[in-house]
Design a protein around this motif. Sequence first.
Motif, PDB file in Angstrom:
ATOM      1  N   HIS A  47      -6.728   0.132  -0.948  1.00  0.00           N
ATOM      2  CA  HIS A  47      -6.320  -0.078  -2.341  1.00  0.00           C
ATOM      3  C   HIS A  47      -7.130   0.764  -3.314  1.00  0.00           C
ATOM      4  CE1 HIS A  47      -3.373  -3.082  -1.462  1.00  0.00           C
ATOM      5  NE2 HIS A  47      -4.230  -3.845  -0.831  1.00  0.00           N
ATOM      6  N   LYS A  59      -6.086   5.755  -7.125  1.00  0.00           N
ATOM      7  CA  LYS A  59      -7.051   5.279  -6.133  1.00  0.00           C
ATOM      8  C   LYS A  59      -8.155   6.320  -5.938  1.00  0.00           C
ATOM      9  CE  LYS A  59      -3.533   3.012  -3.265  1.00  0.00           C
ATOM     10  NZ  LYS A  59      -2.987   3.010  -1.889  1.00  0.00           N
ATOM     11  N   VAL A  65       0.855  -1.194   0.000  1.00  0.00           N
ATOM     12  CA  VAL A  65       0.000   0.000   0.000  1.00  0.00           C
ATOM     13  C   VAL A  65       0.884   1.235   0.000  1.00  0.00           C
ATOM     14  CG1 VAL A  65      -1.700   1.339   1.288  1.00  0.00           C
ATOM     15  CG2 VAL A  65      -1.895  -1.153   1.177  1.00  0.00           C
TER      16      VAL A  65
END
Lengths: 197, 85
Positions: free
Chosen positions: A145, A163, A31
Amino acid sequence: MSIFTRGFSGRGRDDNPALPPGQYLTEDFPVLSAGPTPTVDKADWEFTITTETGETHRWNWEQFMALKIDQVDTDIHCVTRWSKLGTSWRGVSLDTLFADVETSAGYTMAHSYGGYTTNVPLDDLLDGKAWIAFEFDGEDLDPEHGGPARLLVPHLYFWKSAKWVRGLTMMENDDPGFWEQNGYHTYGDPWQEQRYW
Amino acid sequence: MTEHLDGNVLAGPLSELFRDDMTTAIGRCAHCGDVSVLATALVYDAAPGWCVRCHACGDVLMTLVWAGDRLRIDLRGVTALEVGD
């Protein structure tokens, strides 16, 4: 005889032709984020495409989910050198979203909830090359995510797959996005190793 | 006198500004005007870049990127930097 070690960077591309130059294989899904994870309720979510004339095409979550949904199996490549092969997504093709959009502009700026931006040429979003993805590995896309929905442009480095995407704005020029303003390559082809400008 | 000098004359003052630990420098946020030492900022590590945000409003103060062997800094959200004893 000299002995060299790859250290702990994982298996390199010598072992796998699916890996672009300078990338290593990971089984994780790291991430990376330039800010806090925004909370985006599907009831409030919308996706827009705004053309150079100011015309805005708009979908709420219900309208978005009524569109044709694609299954996408693809490899993804992060500029931080990890690649993840054979990832599985579901999303709406940008071809579907652009079907009724009239534009002569050649570039787009993706805008996200939270303020992130990234620039992508329109040609790289069309012809089955990009999606607004809302599912990963059979599950709703996790907020970390990019859920509820993120841009998915797997043939470019993954910072382009914004994102929490909320819209695209058409641009006449290839203006730089958030990271592209300070060092990241304006296009970002992993096979050309276009990491930085 | 309206003639200008070239950037070489900045060697002195800029070496004062960047002379030591810059995390003790005081910066002003371009978005909310907060004035704080850099050490209080919120840093998001998205290597090869860092995104530095104002602790008061969360807006972006600066980004730093290791672009190969060169370090780049973009001070897009800092309107003033101050050092001194």
